[in-house]
Design a protein around this motif. Sequence first.
Motif, PDB file in Angstrom:
ATOM      1  N   GLN A   1      -1.565   6.074   8.253  1.00  0.00           N
ATOM      2  CA  GLN A   1      -1.759   5.681   6.870  1.00  0.00           C
ATOM      3  C   GLN A   1      -2.930   4.712   6.707  1.00  0.00           C
ATOM      4  O   GLN A   1      -3.252   3.950   7.620  1.00  0.00           O
TER       5      GLN A   1
ATOM      6  N   GLU B   1      -4.496  -0.141   3.314  1.00  0.00           N
ATOM      7  CA  GLU B   1      -4.280  -0.852   2.049  1.00  0.00           C
ATOM      8  C   GLU B   1      -2.830  -1.263   1.845  1.00  0.00           C
ATOM      9  O   GLU B   1      -2.554  -2.377   1.390  1.00  0.00           O
ATOM     10  N   ALA B   2      -1.893  -0.371   2.182  1.00  0.00           N
ATOM     11  CA  ALA B   2      -0.480  -0.693   1.976  1.00  0.00           C
ATOM     12  C   ALA B   2      -0.069  -1.880   2.830  1.00  0.00           C
ATOM     13  O   ALA B   2       0.650  -2.775   2.371  1.00  0.00           O
TER      14      ALA B   2
ATOM     15  N   ARG C   1      -1.322  -5.051   1.228  1.00  0.00           N
ATOM     16  CA  ARG C   1      -0.500  -5.481   0.082  1.00  0.00           C
ATOM     17  C   ARG C   1       0.787  -6.152   0.563  1.00  0.00           C
ATOM     18  O   ARG C   1       1.236  -7.143  -0.021  1.00  0.00           O
TER      19      ARG C   1
ATOM     20  N   LYS D   1       7.749   3.567   0.164  1.00  0.00           N
ATOM     21  CA  LYS D   1       7.151   3.917  -1.135  1.00  0.00           C
ATOM     22  C   LYS D   1       5.679   4.301  -1.018  1.00  0.00           C
ATOM     23  O   LYS D   1       5.262   5.322  -1.577  1.00  0.00           O
ATOM     24  N   PRO D   2       4.855   3.535  -0.276  1.00  0.00           N
ATOM     25  CA  PRO D   2       3.482   4.018  -0.048  1.00  0.00           C
ATOM     26  C   PRO D   2       3.441   5.357   0.690  1.00  0.00           C
ATOM     27  O   PRO D   2       2.589   6.205   0.402  1.00  0.00           O
TER      28      PRO D   2
ATOM     29  N   GLN E   1       4.156   8.069  -1.805  1.00  0.00           N
ATOM     30  CA  GLN E   1       2.996   8.342  -2.656  1.00  0.00           C
ATOM     31  C   GLN E   1       1.960   9.154  -1.886  1.00  0.00           C
ATOM     32  O   GLN E   1       1.367  10.094  -2.424  1.00  0.00           O
ATOM     33  N   SER E   2       1.754   8.812  -0.624  1.00  0.00           N
ATOM     34  CA  SER E   2       0.818   9.560   0.208  1.00  0.00           C
ATOM     35  C   SER E   2       1.271  11.007   0.397  1.00  0.00           C
ATOM     36  O   SER E   2       0.456  11.920   0.513  1.00  0.00           O
TER      37      SER E   2
ATOM     38  N   TRP F   1       4.641   8.043  -7.331  1.00  0.00           N
ATOM     39  CA  TRP F   1       3.691   6.942  -7.242  1.00  0.00           C
ATOM     40  C   TRP F   1       4.402   5.629  -7.543  1.00  0.00           C
ATOM     41  O   TRP F   1       5.436   5.602  -8.209  1.00  0.00           O
ATOM     42  N   GLN F   2       3.870   4.543  -7.003  1.00  0.00           N
ATOM     43  CA  GLN F   2       4.436   3.230  -7.278  1.00  0.00           C
ATOM     44  C   GLN F   2       3.976   2.760  -8.645  1.00  0.00           C
ATOM     45  O   GLN F   2       2.778   2.603  -8.897  1.00  0.00           O
TER      46      GLN F   2
ATOM     47  N   THR G   1       6.636  -1.686  -9.216  1.00  0.00           N
ATOM     48  CA  THR G   1       6.585  -1.517  -7.758  1.00  0.00           C
ATOM     49  C   THR G   1       7.570  -0.473  -7.235  1.00  0.00           C
ATOM     50  O   THR G   1       7.594  -0.200  -6.042  1.00  0.00           O
TER      51      THR G   1
ATOM     52  N   GLU H   1      -1.565   7.513  -9.703  1.00  0.00           N
ATOM     53  CA  GLU H   1      -0.781   6.666 -10.607  1.00  0.00           C
ATOM     54  C   GLU H   1      -0.905   7.155 -12.044  1.00  0.00           C
ATOM     55  O   GLU H   1      -1.992   7.477 -12.509  1.00  0.00           O
TER      56      GLU H   1
END
Length: 374
Positions: A30, A33-34, A37, A142-143, A146-147, A152-153, A157, A187
């Motif tokens: 992955q 970025e996740a 965060r 959750k990420p 979405q991937s 999507w988050q 959140t 998103e």
Amino acid sequence: MVDPDDIKAELRKRALEIGFDAVGFAPADQPQEAGDRLKDFVEAGYYGDMGWMPETYERRRHPQALWPEARSVIVLAQNYGPEDDPLAVLDQPEQGGVSVYARHRDYHDLVKKRLKQLARWMHETLDCDVKVFVDTAPVMEKPLAQSAGVGWQGKHTNLLSRDLGNWFFLGEVFTTMELPPDEPESEHCGSCRACLDICPTNAFPAPFQLDARRCISYLTIEHKGHIPEELRKPMGNRIYGCDDCLAICPWNKFAQKTREEKLRAREDLKGPSLAYLASLDDASFREFFSGSPIKRTGRNRFLRNVLIAIGNSGRNEMIPHATQHLDDDSPLVRAMAVWALFQLMLLAEFKTLRQKHLSKEEDAAVIEEWNRAS
């Protein structure tokens, strides 16, 4: 089967036949970025007293940090859509508000059983190694979802889907097999901020950010100590979790009622009587919540929440149900009984109770509650 696309098609077919409601495929490597965060969340202290968040950060930040051999992740969604409006109970102050996800049996058991069923077939048929995870493991699901194109988050959140709204659980099968990933979901919240504006405790510092220390779900489920005084009134009658930011989302117009019998709400948990819940000792608490995720919170923390709801009810007939806990074995329960009674009683009546009980109180937090109230 040797063609990866054929394998994906068969896996999707089997997952849906097992009972899952959506399936997606993501690469295990992955983007960073996740993890960044998550680092920001931890460094800001938003995790509260969930000490396992910083402790598991290194394993949680990336799928291959948890299992280096993983090459692909299959993300599976299990719909638990409610039959009625989850916010309706908030207008019934003599009843307790229980989050939709906890109104039935513990979903971990159901989801994990189905994950294992799919993983077993993969291991035996496709000759690959597999590991299954529900949300008790350090996975940033959750990420990953979405991937994998599952949803999507949103600004709250939580994960959103154009097919299932907010109401679904996630589980993952990590595998050493390399499978073509699905297209990531983008998103679709736009300018909407309904989930941010409805939050009773202002738990969102900004869109896509959550301060768990102000979140009613965290406070009523994860937080082990006394709930900060300024957050008790906004809790209303929410005694286990909070669905406000989920229920208000416009994407729920596409949500569906769950077809899974084990995830349908128990009638006695749609709006349970606060008076009855206040009567539970440890044995009756365990019996009433047998098979429920609420049982893991424990009787004392749960009674803490119930007593806050009683204090917020504005109902004089609730006074005896709080008074009975002034001599409870748990200081956590005693303190919230004091707070609840101060909300409901005339000051003269409250001072009479104070004179009777304060002299024999030994716990500093309960003494502070008596003194602060009067």
